[in-house]
Design an enzyme around this catalytic site. Structure first.
Site: not given
Ligand code: BES
Ligand code: MN
Ligand code: ZN
Length: 464
Positions: A238, A245, A315, A319
């Site tokens: 991720d 990030k 990001d 979900r």
């Protein structure tokens, strides 16, 4: 570590014999009773080592304090056996024998504690860590084999989450899933995922050169008492996507498939543990990467159940993948769905690494999992699922957006997932963002992956 159940561990020729000492009581070992100093009371965590000088079959005896016998519980046993095993490793022991003298059933927790302590992720080190190779344990009232399988499941989960993303990519997870015994595995490729209508999951995956793999593993016993789906977040990396990030936050994001690793650990051993429950393990594996083909803030996605989602932040990708995986799980008409995910930094802010967050649509179910987790050595703390958190997800252009307000992020994420849970399934969501990967040792665990969830979910399945 090979586990051998023997009639009497104290008669075994080995490097270290481990005995227990309850607070202010004598041990079963005469040498310890004779030579241990006054200061060694037997409080939990205290240890005392003595060289036997040929007076006993083992080279050393190690006494470990377990506190007051009436206070003995799973955690005291597991943590202190782990401590004793680490001491044995310091003594460069290869073979050890456990002679625990207690009424409490300690076999399963002893084996799990020993295996946790003996775990090292040293695959990529040329110089390997010292490991205990054989553990002898006296016949006990509980089933040591159960401890071995739980530990084996944890070990796979820990290994996979510790592996760099270059190794543990979606195709590798699929390959591992196909190697399990006593289960049936189906892998769906990108075209099939598209056919199934998983628009949210596909959007996350589209930025990576590594294609997504949707994994479904089935364990179907005869006359199952219940049907359960377990869904693991499988973000093999991720980066945040286009909402990238910062470096420090990206550092450990190879662990964003810890939920998937947990589910794979469980399915590796399930046919050996043989619960009377039908189990469907589901992983929507992919990577969240920034690129020319990546999904963008403002995109509107359609999930498998037809609901539309405005991408507010790329990001908040977990979900999105879980949305489609939960739709798929609910279509199987199972009784219970449990998802496990390194879902929100907010959960980590709330609970740290001490406990995982838990939410769901049925308090009885949530409480049952909390109880089983506490017994197994995994703490869960319930977070609320109030309408306020759903209100945060309102979108002007779609049915919802994928992020809420800045605060209460773990609960907003839970409310988002709830949109994709249908029928009358009991559903629980485990947010393990803070507990899946430790940045420093905690209790019996070393730094790195913990295999969180394996014990709670397996013990839940075994409770039927
Ligand atoms: N994988 C992260 C959550 C995470 C954070 C796991 C830290 C482990 C440690 C997740 O995909 C994420 O990035 N969540 C965002 C959501 C936000 C953009 C609404 C977060 O928590 O910051
Ligand atoms: Mn993310
Ligand atoms: Zn993530």
């Amino acid at each position: 570590m090979e586990i051998k159940v023997v009639e009497n561990a104290k008669d075994i020729e080995c490097d270290v014999l481990v005995v227990n000492k309850f607070e202010d009581e004598l041990t079963s070992n005469p040498l310890v009773n004779k030579y241990a100093p006054e200061t060694f009371k037997g409080k939990a965590g205290e240890t005392f080592v003595i060289h036997t000088r040929g007076e006993l079959p083992s080279m050393y005896v190690l006494a470990v304090g377990l506190g007051k016998e009436q206070d003995l519980n799973n955690t005291v046993i597991r943590e202190n056996i782990a401590k004793a095993v680490k001491k044995c490793a310091e003594l460069k022991a290869k073979t050890i024998a456990l002679d625990i003298d207690a009424k409490f059933p300690f076999g399963v927790q002893s084996v799990i504690g020993a295996e946790i302590a003996n775990y090292h992720f040293d695959k990529y080190k040329t110089k390997k860590e010292h490991r205990i190779s054989e553990l002898f344990i006296s016949k006990v009232s509980d089933d040591v084999k159960v401890g071995e399988y739980l530990a084996e499941g944890m070990k796979l989960a820990r290994n996979l989450a510790n592996e760099p993303a270059a190794f543990a990519n979606p195709a590798k997870l699929a390959e591992i899933a196909q190697g399990f015994e006593g289960v049936e595995t189906t892998i769906y490729d990108e075209a099939q995922i598209r056919e199934m209508g998983m628009g949210a999951y596909l959007a996350v995956a589209q930025g990576s050169v590594n294609p997504p793999k949707f994994i479904h593993i089935k364990y179907i016993p005869q006359n199952p008492k219940r049907r359960v789906a377990i869904v693991g977040k499988g973000l093999c990396f991720d980066s945040g996507g286009l909402d990238i990030k910062p470096a420090a936050s990206m550092l450990n994001m190879k662990d964003d498939m810890s939920g998937a690793a947990c589910v794979l650990g469980i399915m590796k051993v399930i046919s050996k543990l043989q619960p009377s429950v039908e189990v469907h393990a589901i992983i929507a594996a992919c990577e969240n990467m920034p690129s020319g083909s990546a999904y963008k803030p403002g995109d509107i996605l359609t999930a498998k159940n037809g609901k539309t989602i405005e991408v507010d932040n790329t990001d908040a990708e977990g979900r999105l993948t879980l949305a489609d995986a939960l739709c798929y799980a609910c279509e199987l008409n199972v009784d219970d769905v449990i998802d496990i995910a390194t879902l929100t930094g907010a959960c980590m802010v709330a609970l740290g690494s001490a406990a995982s967050g838990i939410m769901g649509n049925n308090d009885e179910f949530v409480n049952e999992l909390i109880k089983i987790g506490a017994d197994a050595g995994e703490k869960f703390w319930q977070l609320p699922m109030w309408q306020e958190y759903r209100d945060n997800l309102k979108s002007d252009v779609a049915d919802m957006r994928n992020t809420g307000a800045r605060y209460g992020g773990a609960s907003s994420a839970g409310m988002f997932l709830k949109e994709f849970v249908s029928g009358d399934v009991r559903w629980a969501h485990l947010d393990v963002a803070g507990t899946a990967f430790l940045d420093k040792p905690q209790h019996e665990f070393s730094k790195g992956a913990t295999g969180i969830g394996v014990r709670t979910i397996l013990n839940y399945l075994l409770s039927y």
